[in-house]
Write a protein that holds these residues in place. Structure first.
Motif, PDB file in Angstrom:
ATOM      1  N   GLU A  74      -6.726  -9.106 -14.263  1.00 48.98           N
ATOM      2  CA  GLU A  74      -5.310  -8.846 -14.012  1.00 48.98           C
ATOM      3  C   GLU A  74      -5.173  -8.145 -12.658  1.00 48.98           C
ATOM      4  O   GLU A  74      -5.738  -7.072 -12.450  1.00 48.98           O
ATOM      5  N   VAL A  75      -4.451  -8.788 -11.772  1.00 49.50           N
ATOM      6  CA  VAL A  75      -4.136  -8.212 -10.466  1.00 49.50           C
ATOM      7  C   VAL A  75      -2.636  -7.939 -10.471  1.00 49.50           C
ATOM      8  O   VAL A  75      -1.834  -8.857 -10.627  1.00 49.50           O
ATOM      9  N   LYS A  76      -2.262  -6.685 -10.323  1.00 52.58           N
ATOM     10  CA  LYS A  76      -0.860  -6.294 -10.462  1.00 52.58           C
ATOM     11  C   LYS A  76      -0.328  -5.641  -9.189  1.00 52.58           C
ATOM     12  O   LYS A  76      -0.726  -4.532  -8.832  1.00 52.58           O
ATOM     13  N   GLY A  77       0.536  -6.358  -8.496  1.00 49.82           N
ATOM     14  CA  GLY A  77       1.258  -5.815  -7.351  1.00 49.82           C
ATOM     15  C   GLY A  77       0.393  -5.190  -6.289  1.00 49.82           C
ATOM     16  O   GLY A  77       0.662  -4.064  -5.850  1.00 49.82           O
ATOM     17  N   ILE A  78      -0.655  -5.899  -5.841  1.00 51.82           N
ATOM     18  CA  ILE A  78      -1.543  -5.275  -4.858  1.00 51.82           C
ATOM     19  C   ILE A  78      -1.098  -5.575  -3.423  1.00 51.82           C
ATOM     20  O   ILE A  78      -0.648  -6.668  -3.099  1.00 51.82           O
ATOM     21  N   TYR A  79      -1.238  -4.557  -2.606  1.00 52.60           N
ATOM     22  CA  TYR A  79      -0.886  -4.617  -1.183  1.00 52.60           C
ATOM     23  C   TYR A  79      -2.095  -4.172  -0.365  1.00 52.60           C
ATOM     24  O   TYR A  79      -2.841  -3.273  -0.767  1.00 52.60           O
ATOM     25  N   LYS A  80      -2.268  -4.786   0.797  1.00 52.87           N
ATOM     26  CA  LYS A  80      -3.304  -4.361   1.726  1.00 52.87           C
ATOM     27  C   LYS A  80      -2.825  -4.626   3.149  1.00 52.87           C
ATOM     28  O   LYS A  80      -2.471  -5.749   3.508  1.00 52.87           O
ATOM     29  N   THR A  81      -2.792  -3.560   3.965  1.00 54.41           N
ATOM     30  CA  THR A  81      -2.419  -3.674   5.374  1.00 54.41           C
ATOM     31  C   THR A  81      -3.577  -3.188   6.231  1.00 54.41           C
ATOM     32  O   THR A  81      -4.109  -2.095   6.002  1.00 54.41           O
ATOM     33  N   PHE A  82      -3.956  -3.993   7.204  1.00 53.50           N
ATOM     34  CA  PHE A  82      -5.004  -3.605   8.142  1.00 53.50           C
ATOM     35  C   PHE A  82      -4.370  -3.035   9.416  1.00 53.50           C
ATOM     36  O   PHE A  82      -3.322  -3.505   9.858  1.00 53.50           O
ATOM     37  N   ASN A  83      -5.009  -2.036   9.981  1.00 49.09           N
ATOM     38  CA  ASN A  83      -4.550  -1.400  11.228  1.00 49.09           C
ATOM     39  C   ASN A  83      -3.078  -0.971  11.170  1.00 49.09           C
ATOM     40  O   ASN A  83      -2.288  -1.295  12.068  1.00 49.09           O
ATOM     41  N   PRO A  84      -2.687  -0.256  10.111  1.00 44.58           N
ATOM     42  CA  PRO A  84      -1.274   0.142   9.997  1.00 44.58           C
ATOM     43  C   PRO A  84      -0.832   1.034  11.150  1.00 44.58           C
ATOM     44  O   PRO A  84      -1.604   1.858  11.650  1.00 44.58           O
ATOM     45  N   GLY A  85       0.405   0.830  11.588  1.00 38.75           N
ATOM     46  CA  GLY A  85       0.971   1.653  12.641  1.00 38.75           C
ATOM     47  C   GLY A  85       0.486   1.334  14.038  1.00 38.75           C
ATOM     48  O   GLY A  85       0.750   2.086  14.975  1.00 38.75           O
ATOM     49  N   THR A  86      -0.242   0.207  14.187  1.00 35.40           N
ATOM     50  CA  THR A  86      -0.723  -0.192  15.510  1.00 35.40           C
ATOM     51  C   THR A  86      -0.137  -1.556  15.866  1.00 35.40           C
ATOM     52  O   THR A  86       0.483  -2.223  15.039  1.00 35.40           O
ATOM     53  N   VAL A  87      -0.380  -1.993  17.102  1.00 37.35           N
ATOM     54  CA  VAL A  87       0.108  -3.305  17.527  1.00 37.35           C
ATOM     55  C   VAL A  87      -0.626  -4.423  16.792  1.00 37.35           C
ATOM     56  O   VAL A  87      -0.167  -5.561  16.757  1.00 37.35           O
ATOM     57  N   ASN A  88      -1.770  -4.084  16.196  1.00 38.54           N
ATOM     58  CA  ASN A  88      -2.559  -5.070  15.456  1.00 38.54           C
ATOM     59  C   ASN A  88      -2.307  -5.018  13.949  1.00 38.54           C
ATOM     60  O   ASN A  88      -3.090  -5.572  13.165  1.00 38.54           O
ATOM     61  N   GLU A  89      -1.233  -4.365  13.539  1.00 40.04           N
ATOM     62  CA  GLU A  89      -0.932  -4.256  12.108  1.00 40.04           C
ATOM     63  C   GLU A  89      -0.829  -5.632  11.460  1.00 40.04           C
ATOM     64  O   GLU A  89      -0.179  -6.533  11.978  1.00 40.04           O
ATOM     65  N   LYS A  90      -1.512  -5.787  10.327  1.00 41.86           N
ATOM     66  CA  LYS A  90      -1.522  -7.062   9.624  1.00 41.86           C
ATOM     67  C   LYS A  90      -1.329  -6.828   8.129  1.00 41.86           C
ATOM     68  O   LYS A  90      -2.140  -6.173   7.484  1.00 41.86           O
ATOM     69  N   HIS A  91      -0.228  -7.364   7.579  1.00 40.17           N
ATOM     70  CA  HIS A  91       0.021  -7.262   6.141  1.00 40.17           C
ATOM     71  C   HIS A  91      -0.725  -8.404   5.458  1.00 40.17           C
ATOM     72  O   HIS A  91      -0.234  -9.526   5.364  1.00 40.17           O
ATOM     73  N   ALA A  92      -1.928  -8.118   4.979  1.00 40.00           N
ATOM     74  CA  ALA A  92      -2.812  -9.165   4.447  1.00 40.00           C
ATOM     75  C   ALA A  92      -2.467  -9.553   3.013  1.00 40.00           C
ATOM     76  O   ALA A  92      -2.589 -10.723   2.644  1.00 40.00           O
ATOM     77  N   PRO A 127     -10.731  -0.764  -0.171  1.00 36.53           N
ATOM     78  CA  PRO A 127      -9.691  -0.271  -1.078  1.00 36.53           C
ATOM     79  C   PRO A 127      -8.347  -0.931  -0.793  1.00 36.53           C
ATOM     80  O   PRO A 127      -8.046  -1.314   0.335  1.00 36.53           O
ATOM     81  N   ILE A 128      -7.549  -1.089  -1.827  1.00 36.10           N
ATOM     82  CA  ILE A 128      -6.181  -1.595  -1.661  1.00 36.10           C
ATOM     83  C   ILE A 128      -5.246  -0.411  -1.427  1.00 36.10           C
ATOM     84  O   ILE A 128      -5.567   0.724  -1.759  1.00 36.10           O
ATOM     85  N   ASP A 129      -4.092  -0.694  -0.847  1.00 35.09           N
ATOM     86  CA  ASP A 129      -3.126   0.360  -0.543  1.00 35.09           C
ATOM     87  C   ASP A 129      -2.268   0.704  -1.760  1.00 35.09           C
ATOM     88  O   ASP A 129      -1.811   1.836  -1.904  1.00 35.09           O
ATOM     89  N   GLU A 130      -2.054  -0.300  -2.589  1.00 36.99           N
ATOM     90  CA  GLU A 130      -1.149  -0.128  -3.736  1.00 36.99           C
ATOM     91  C   GLU A 130      -1.461  -1.203  -4.763  1.00 36.99           C
ATOM     92  O   GLU A 130      -1.912  -2.293  -4.414  1.00 36.99           O
ATOM     93  N   GLY A 131      -1.236  -0.899  -6.052  1.00 39.33           N
ATOM     94  CA  GLY A 131      -1.433  -1.884  -7.102  1.00 39.33           C
ATOM     95  C   GLY A 131      -2.606  -1.546  -8.006  1.00 39.33           C
ATOM     96  O   GLY A 131      -3.255  -0.498  -7.875  1.00 39.33           O
ATOM     97  N   THR A 132      -2.887  -2.460  -8.940  1.00 39.66           N
ATOM     98  CA  THR A 132      -3.908  -2.231  -9.965  1.00 39.66           C
ATOM     99  C   THR A 132      -4.735  -3.499 -10.162  1.00 39.66           C
ATOM    100  O   THR A 132      -4.203  -4.609 -10.129  1.00 39.66           O
ATOM    101  N   ILE A 133      -6.040  -3.310 -10.378  1.00 40.35           N
ATOM    102  CA  ILE A 133      -6.939  -4.424 -10.675  1.00 40.35           C
ATOM    103  C   ILE A 133      -7.695  -4.094 -11.960  1.00 40.35           C
ATOM    104  O   ILE A 133      -8.346  -3.048 -12.060  1.00 40.35           O
ATOM    105  N   LEU A 134      -7.588  -4.980 -12.947  1.00 39.55           N
ATOM    106  CA  LEU A 134      -8.292  -4.808 -14.213  1.00 39.55           C
ATOM    107  C   LEU A 134      -9.217  -5.995 -14.444  1.00 39.55           C
ATOM    108  O   LEU A 134      -8.812  -7.146 -14.247  1.00 39.55           O
ATOM    109  N   ILE A 135     -10.442  -5.712 -14.863  1.00 33.60           N
ATOM    110  CA  ILE A 135     -11.394  -6.761 -15.235  1.00 33.60           C
ATOM    111  C   ILE A 135     -11.821  -6.526 -16.674  1.00 33.60           C
ATOM    112  O   ILE A 135     -12.337  -5.458 -17.007  1.00 33.60           O
ATOM    113  N   ASP A 136     -11.551  -7.501 -17.519  1.00 33.71           N
ATOM    114  CA  ASP A 136     -11.852  -7.405 -18.945  1.00 33.71           C
ATOM    115  C   ASP A 136     -11.248  -6.134 -19.560  1.00 33.71           C
ATOM    116  O   ASP A 136     -11.880  -5.459 -20.366  1.00 33.71           O
ATOM    117  N   GLY A 137     -10.043  -5.804 -19.117  1.00 34.86           N
ATOM    118  CA  GLY A 137      -9.314  -4.658 -19.665  1.00 34.86           C
ATOM    119  C   GLY A 137      -9.633  -3.333 -19.014  1.00 34.86           C
ATOM    120  O   GLY A 137      -8.930  -2.343 -19.245  1.00 34.86           O
TER     121      GLY A 137
END
Length: 264
Positions: free
Chosen positions: A3-21, A57-67
Motif C-alpha cells: 500500500e502506497v498512500k499519498g507519497i511525495y518526493k521533491t529533489f533539490n527543493p528551493g533551487t533552480v533544479n527543483e524537481k517534483h518527482a 526517504p519520501i517527503d510525505e505519505g506512507t508505505i506499507l508492505i504486508d501490513g
C-alpha cells in the motif's frame, strides 16, 4: 500486500533544479499482483520503485508492505523481504565469486552469518535444477566466476537470486533494458515462469509498451509523478500499443515522448 498512500518526493527543493518527482502517488497491490509500469523519461517510475525499496526517504505519505509500515525503515532492513533486479546486469551479483557461491549467499539472505560448512551436494543439485529452467546452460558452469558471464546470463542469475527465498515483494527495474532482444525475451519468459510458480507480488518497470501489455495482470502508466492510468484483467488483455498511446494523449494532453516504448 503493498500500500502506497499519498507519497511525495521533491529533489533539490528551493533551487533552480527543483524537481517534483512524485506527486501524491497512491497504489494498492494485492497478493500475487504482477504490475507493469510504463511512462516516459522523468515520469516517476524509478523514483516510485526507489521509494518503495527505501533507497531514499519520501517527503510525505506512507508505505506499507504486508501490513507493516516501512515508511521510515532503512533500505538494508527492507531488503530482508524485498527482492530486486536492477537495469545494470553488473548489480546484484558478486563478480569474483562462482555461480553456486552467489546462489548460496542469496539463500542465506536474512539469516545470521556464522562459520558454516561449504555447499553440500543436495544444495548444489538444487541450484543445478533451478539454473536448468533458464535454458542458458548455466547448470553446467556452477563454479564459473559470475564476472565471466554475459549480461543476459548474469541478469537471469540475479533474478534467481532475488527470488530464491520468496520475497514479499519483487521489484524489477527495467531488468531487460540492457539486453539484446533475444536474450531479453528469455529473461522475461523466466520472469513470467518464476512469478507464476511462486505467486510473487511483482512490480516491473519497462520502457517497452509491448512488454508492458504482454506481461502481468495489471498495467499502470505514470506521468509527472502521478499514476494516470490503471488497467487490469480482461481490459489489459485486449490492449494495443495504439490504445495506450491514445489514452496517454487523452489524459495528459501531450504526445508520449519515448522512442524505446514504440520500437520495442
Amino acid at each position: 500486500m503493498l500500500e502506497v498512500k499519498g507519497i511525495y518526493k521533491t529533489f533539490n527543493p528551493g533551487t533552480v533544479n527543483e524537481k517534483h518527482a512524485l506527486n501524491g502517488v497512491n497504489l494498492t497491490m494485492e497478493d500475487g499482483d504482477f504490475i507493469t509500469v510504463i511512462g516516459g523519461n522523468g515520469a516517476g517510475k524509478s523514483t516510485l520503485m526507489n521509494a518503495i525499496a527505501g533507497a531514499w526517504p519520501i517527503d510525505e505519505g506512507t508505505i506499507l508492505i504486508d501490513g507493516a509500515n516501512v515508511t521510515h525503515l532503512p533500505e538494508h532492513k527492507r531488503a530482508a523481504f524485498i527482492g530486486r533486479v536492477f537495469q545494470d546486469p553488473m548489480m546484484g551479483t558478486a563478480a569474483t565469486m562462482g555461480i553456486e557461491e552467489n546462489l548460496a549467499l542469496a539463500k542465506r539472505r536474512g539469516k545470521l552469518r556464522t562459520l558454516m560448512p561449504g555447499i553440500k551436494k543436495a544444495e548444489r543439485d538444487e541450484y543445478r535444477e533451478l539454473l536448468k529452467t533458464l535454458g542458458l546452460g548455466l547448470e553446467d558452469r556452477l563454479t564459473s566466476k559470475v564476472g565471466l558471464l554475459s549480461g543476459g546470463q548474469r541478469q537471469a542469475l540475479t533474478l534467481l537470486m532475488a527470488t530464491l527465498i520468496k520475497p514479499k515483494l519483487l521489484l524489477l527495474d527495467e531488468h531487460t533494458a540492457a539486453l539484446d532482444p533475444k536474450t531479453a525475451a528469455k529473461v522475461l519468459n523466466a520472469t513470467d515462469r518464476i512469478v507464476s510458480k511462486d505467486h510473487l507480488t511483482t512490480l516491473m518497470i519497462t520502457h517497452n509498451m509491448r512488454d508492458a501489455i504482454a506481461h502481468g495482470n495489471r498495467l499502470i502508466m505514470m506521468h509527472d509523478g502521478r499514476i494516470i492510468l490503471d488497467i487490469r484483467g480482461d481490459e489489459k488483455q485486449k490492449l494495443t500499443v495504439e490504445d495506450l498511446m491514445h489514452e496517454f494523449e487523452k489524459i495528459s494532453g501531450e504526445a508520449f515522448a519515448s522512442d524505446k516504448a514504440l520500437l520495442g
